[in-house]
Design a protein around this motif. Sequence first.
Motif, mmCIF file in Angstrom:
data_model
loop_
_atom_site.group_PDB
_atom_site.id
_atom_site.type_symbol
_atom_site.label_atom_id
_atom_site.label_comp_id
_atom_site.label_asym_id
_atom_site.label_seq_id
_atom_site.Cartn_x
_atom_site.Cartn_y
_atom_site.Cartn_z
ATOM 1 N N ARG A 97 -8.367 -0.409 2.704
ATOM 2 C CA ARG A 97 -7.495 0.416 1.853
ATOM 3 C C ARG A 97 -6.716 -0.529 0.944
ATOM 4 N NH1 ARG A 97 -6.901 5.668 3.372
ATOM 5 N NH2 ARG A 97 -7.855 6.245 5.349
ATOM 6 N N THR A 98 -7.243 -0.705 -0.262
ATOM 7 C CA THR A 98 -6.687 -1.691 -1.188
ATOM 8 C C THR A 98 -5.901 -1.089 -2.347
ATOM 9 O OG1 THR A 98 -8.747 -1.672 -2.430
ATOM 10 C CG2 THR A 98 -8.547 -3.331 -0.714
ATOM 11 N N ALA A 99 -6.075 0.199 -2.593
ATOM 12 C CA ALA A 99 -5.424 0.769 -3.769
ATOM 13 C C ALA A 99 -3.904 0.617 -3.709
ATOM 14 C CB ALA A 99 -5.801 2.245 -3.902
ATOM 15 N N GLU A 100 -3.290 0.873 -2.522
ATOM 16 C CA GLU A 100 -1.833 0.758 -2.416
ATOM 17 C C GLU A 100 -1.371 -0.676 -2.613
ATOM 18 O OE1 GLU A 100 -3.818 1.992 -0.162
ATOM 19 O OE2 GLU A 100 -3.316 4.128 0.147
ATOM 20 N N GLU A 101 -2.122 -1.635 -2.038
ATOM 21 C CA GLU A 101 -1.732 -3.032 -2.166
ATOM 22 C C GLU A 101 -1.841 -3.508 -3.602
ATOM 23 O OE1 GLU A 101 -4.591 -4.277 0.524
ATOM 24 O OE2 GLU A 101 -3.443 -3.778 2.324
ATOM 25 N N LEU A 102 -2.908 -3.067 -4.295
ATOM 26 C CA LEU A 102 -3.043 -3.451 -5.695
ATOM 27 C C LEU A 102 -1.950 -2.814 -6.543
ATOM 28 C CD1 LEU A 102 -6.914 -3.154 -6.069
ATOM 29 C CD2 LEU A 102 -5.575 -5.254 -6.185
ATOM 30 N N GLY A 103 -1.595 -1.568 -6.215
ATOM 31 C CA GLY A 103 -0.519 -0.914 -6.955
ATOM 32 C C GLY A 103 0.802 -1.623 -6.786
ATOM 33 N N ARG A 104 1.078 -2.103 -5.550
ATOM 34 C CA ARG A 104 2.327 -2.846 -5.338
ATOM 35 C C ARG A 104 2.284 -4.211 -6.009
ATOM 36 N NH1 ARG A 104 1.742 -0.638 -0.052
ATOM 37 N NH2 ARG A 104 0.813 -2.602 0.678
ATOM 38 N N ALA A 105 1.127 -4.836 -6.040
ATOM 39 C CA ALA A 105 1.025 -6.165 -6.636
ATOM 40 C C ALA A 105 1.112 -6.112 -8.162
ATOM 41 C CB ALA A 105 -0.285 -6.819 -6.219
#
Length: 725
Positions: free
Chosen positions: A489-497
């Motif tokens: 689940r990478t979408a949230e991490e990319l959004g925060r980054a």
Amino acid sequence: MSSGNGQQPAGGEEAAPPEQLALMREAVRKAKAPRAKPRTWRGAALAKELPVARVLVDKGVLHLDRYFDYAVPEELDAVAQPGVRVRVRFGAGGRSVREGRREGGGLIDGFLVERVAETDYTGPLAALAQVVSPEPVLSPELLGLARAVADRYAGSLADVLQLAVPPRHARAESAGTGAPPAPPPAPDPGSWRRYGRGPEFLRSLASGGAPRAVWTALPGPQWAEEIARAVQATLASGRGALVVVPAGRPASRVDAALRALMGDGRHALLTADAGQERRYREWLAVRRGAVRAVVGTRAAMFAPVHDLGLVVVWDDGDASHSDDNAPHPHVREVLELRASRDSCAFLLGSWSCTVEAAQLVESGWAAPLVADREQVRALAPLVRTVGDGDLARDEAARAARLPTLAWQVVRDGLRQGPVLVQVPRRGYVPRMACAQCRAPARCRHCAGPLSAQDAGELRCAWCGRQETDWHCPECGGFRLRARIVGARRTAEELGRAFPAVAVRTSGREQVLDTVPGTPALVVSTPGAEPVAEGGYAAALLLDGWAMLGRPDLRAGEEALRRWIGASALVRPQSAGGTVVVVAEPTLRPVQALVRWDPVGHAVRELAERAELGFPPVSRMAAVSGPADAVTGFLGGARLPSDAEVLGPVPLPVTEAGRTRRPGGPPPGERWERALIRVPPGSGAALASALKTALAARTARGGGGGSGGGGGGETVRIRIDPPDIG
């Protein structure tokens, strides 16, 4: 043989199985009686010429896979023509045919196949109850193709025709169709000049030739226009063309390319998204000859194109090309049949290359249509890899599930445009591999994939043998490892980054068609990647082992196809396009992606499968069902002498509420599956043996089907199963 409801199968059909000897003797006795021309039925006058109609009833069970004779009433004489839909009385109260009565039975749909003067049946025939429509939807050519497909896949003709002929819509039939437009001029080769023999291929089509080619398309969006030019070249010769793509989005792209090249009115679009009325209206325009070109999804493979000159299949490795309904025909195989039967041109195109495509070239049935390496290098993006060792040393990867290289590529790409992030779906089952060299662990007996059982045992997923002394044939290692399962689940991490950047997702819930060329993060599952205006600046292919670790013969081929499909949407390396794949760089599919060499990968896979006896070099069939039913079926089937039975082995139990795969067990039921393998040349004999055995089983009242429903002691057969892992 005759049936007790007054209907008689046409002569020349396949002989009954041995289990029905009693019925055969009765049929022979009746056949010795003189043939009769029916004159009346219950006092009603019959047609004076050809008063017997041979009907294929819409019963998708194998022991009824034949024609039945009916009398043609005089009032239906004019409209009861070959190819029309009819309704007839068949059986009684839902009971079997042998229990039916001539006067009773419920009405059932069917197709009138032919009119003849006499019948082999000695008693009075039941009459046609109704001609549903005077529209002749079943031509002799379509009937012959459907019969060939049914025989190849051990299925029934009625099941194939359910896939081939769309449901009727009365308003669509009443709409008229005009005359076909004049043939267009031959097209300019355009971007076909990028391929060594591309212009020659188009010239052959325009002059009425029938070339067969396996086309490895260059990266980028030009593939749709190139297909459109091939279609125009075929229409210029006065012939028709058929294009089948895996989904509605690529169908729309080819549709738009054809409109831009030739204008409206020259082709039909056959997709499920169009709705029943519009799709049937378009199909009728093709059948009536008003339109000579078709673009569509899977069911369009049977489209009744007049004077067929070219068949095209795009991305034949996509699972959508294999029908989930019995008897599970594959678009590629059906179009190969059509090319051979109609002596027309054949074009199999994809950015990648399947093993079956490589076999077509190696056998000489088709010629390669590829670009030279300079063209490939000029248009492909730069591909960089991140392996297990890199991830182990990367603090960012352990903390945020993304390697440092990926962060850098995303950051640099967002300065130029959108960045694609491909994340595998959940649900992949781990396979076992050598802990040292990562080579897949395979059975020493049949080369099937090994998997770890709950009790810690190592067993083959094909033949069920336990492996107690495994060692790697590549490096000699003795340790095994199970690889990653599921998606990150990478979408949230990319959004925060990257908080100032828009994050879009494309997947099962919502599939995007296109995205703007402005900076954005596009997170997509494989196959759902939208097209970016001007191409993506970069792409991340995450969790490569989630696809490479599947317990499936096609795991490497499928992973490479998914990766190349996403990477082909990225800008060329000369424009800064970069792809990062998170997978062990020494693995063959990863190396093929780095070199952009899908053909070389397919050729090597084909050589290995030939050595091990894997499809497509061999032919395979899967027989699944409850354990006792599978054992009994295999014991009664007269398989070819060179057939090898692998298994049976247990199938995973499907949980309630989950969608099962076609041919799999219903939720909560414990099933087994056996694989039957035969060498080249015995595929037709295997299909015939399985079809005969299943017909005998269903005639005795046992459950059976080439993939259809039913519970209890059901046995399901699938020829060329897509998943044999």
